[in-house]
Design a protein around this motif. Sequence first.
Motif, mmCIF file in Angstrom:
data_model
loop_
_atom_site.group_PDB
_atom_site.id
_atom_site.type_symbol
_atom_site.label_atom_id
_atom_site.label_comp_id
_atom_site.label_asym_id
_atom_site.label_seq_id
_atom_site.Cartn_x
_atom_site.Cartn_y
_atom_site.Cartn_z
ATOM 1 N N UNK A 91 0.977 -1.050 -0.164
ATOM 2 C CA UNK A 91 0.246 -0.208 0.124
ATOM 3 C C UNK A 91 0.488 1.699 -0.032
ATOM 4 N N UNK A 92 0.088 2.722 -0.348
ATOM 5 C CA UNK A 92 1.551 3.666 -0.280
ATOM 6 C C UNK A 92 0.610 4.800 0.438
ATOM 7 N N UNK A 93 0.606 5.171 1.264
ATOM 8 C CA UNK A 93 -0.273 6.525 2.204
ATOM 9 C C UNK A 93 1.163 7.618 1.445
ATOM 10 N N UNK A 94 0.008 8.420 1.440
ATOM 11 C CA UNK A 94 0.191 10.249 0.888
ATOM 12 C C UNK A 94 0.085 11.092 2.574
ATOM 13 N N UNK A 95 1.501 11.226 2.586
ATOM 14 C CA UNK A 95 1.069 12.921 3.629
ATOM 15 C C UNK A 95 0.823 14.148 2.467
ATOM 16 N N UNK A 96 -0.503 14.895 3.281
ATOM 17 C CA UNK A 96 -1.421 15.942 1.852
ATOM 18 C C UNK A 96 -1.733 16.902 2.636
ATOM 19 N N UNK A 97 -0.818 17.630 3.474
ATOM 20 C CA UNK A 97 -0.935 19.062 4.557
ATOM 21 C C UNK A 97 -1.718 19.719 3.283
ATOM 22 N N UNK A 98 -2.974 19.686 3.475
ATOM 23 C CA UNK A 98 -3.826 20.236 2.706
ATOM 24 C C UNK A 98 -3.877 19.976 0.852
ATOM 25 N N UNK A 99 -3.988 19.895 0.005
ATOM 26 C CA UNK A 99 -3.904 19.679 -1.202
ATOM 27 C C UNK A 99 -3.130 18.723 -1.730
#
Length: 173
Positions: A91-99
């Motif tokens: 699996x891949x997890x994105x860290x996304x502060x905002x967009x």
Amino acid sequence: MLKYPRLASSLLVIVCATAACTRSDSLEDIAEQQSERAGPDGSDAALDRVRAAVRAMANPDRNIDYVAAEMEGVIKARTKSQALIHYDGYRATFITPGDQVTQVTFDLVEAKPSMQQMTDAFGPPTEIAKGMLYEHSSRSTGARIHILAELVSMPAEETGLVRRIVVRRARGR
């Protein structure tokens, strides 16, 4: 009724035993095919997704939809600060502060690339406390990307497999 009940029951036992052998052989074949797909050299599919994440992170506009599209994935879950994509074996997890995506973390369960594949794709690494650090520079945008590969076991060997990969932009760009 049957004229020879012992013969019939013996034939039934033989047929069942043959079916069981064939079934176990086919399970072994399937397991062998899966290990061949991952191969001693690692998973090509997982490495291709890592390459796609590196390309996407080099883009100045790294919004969630763009990064997911580059990685050919569909967001399965989303919070204010994270997004998640599932693939077969990892699996891949994105860290996304905002967009904007600031980091992509691959948790590799079954589909693991090898150190040799990583080195072939991104050049020689630098050994650090957490694993091996690769650096990629984009010619088109000038962005520098850090790729941290955490190994299944130490010390690092070319045939060793990677259990976790973190992709993020280097500071300064």
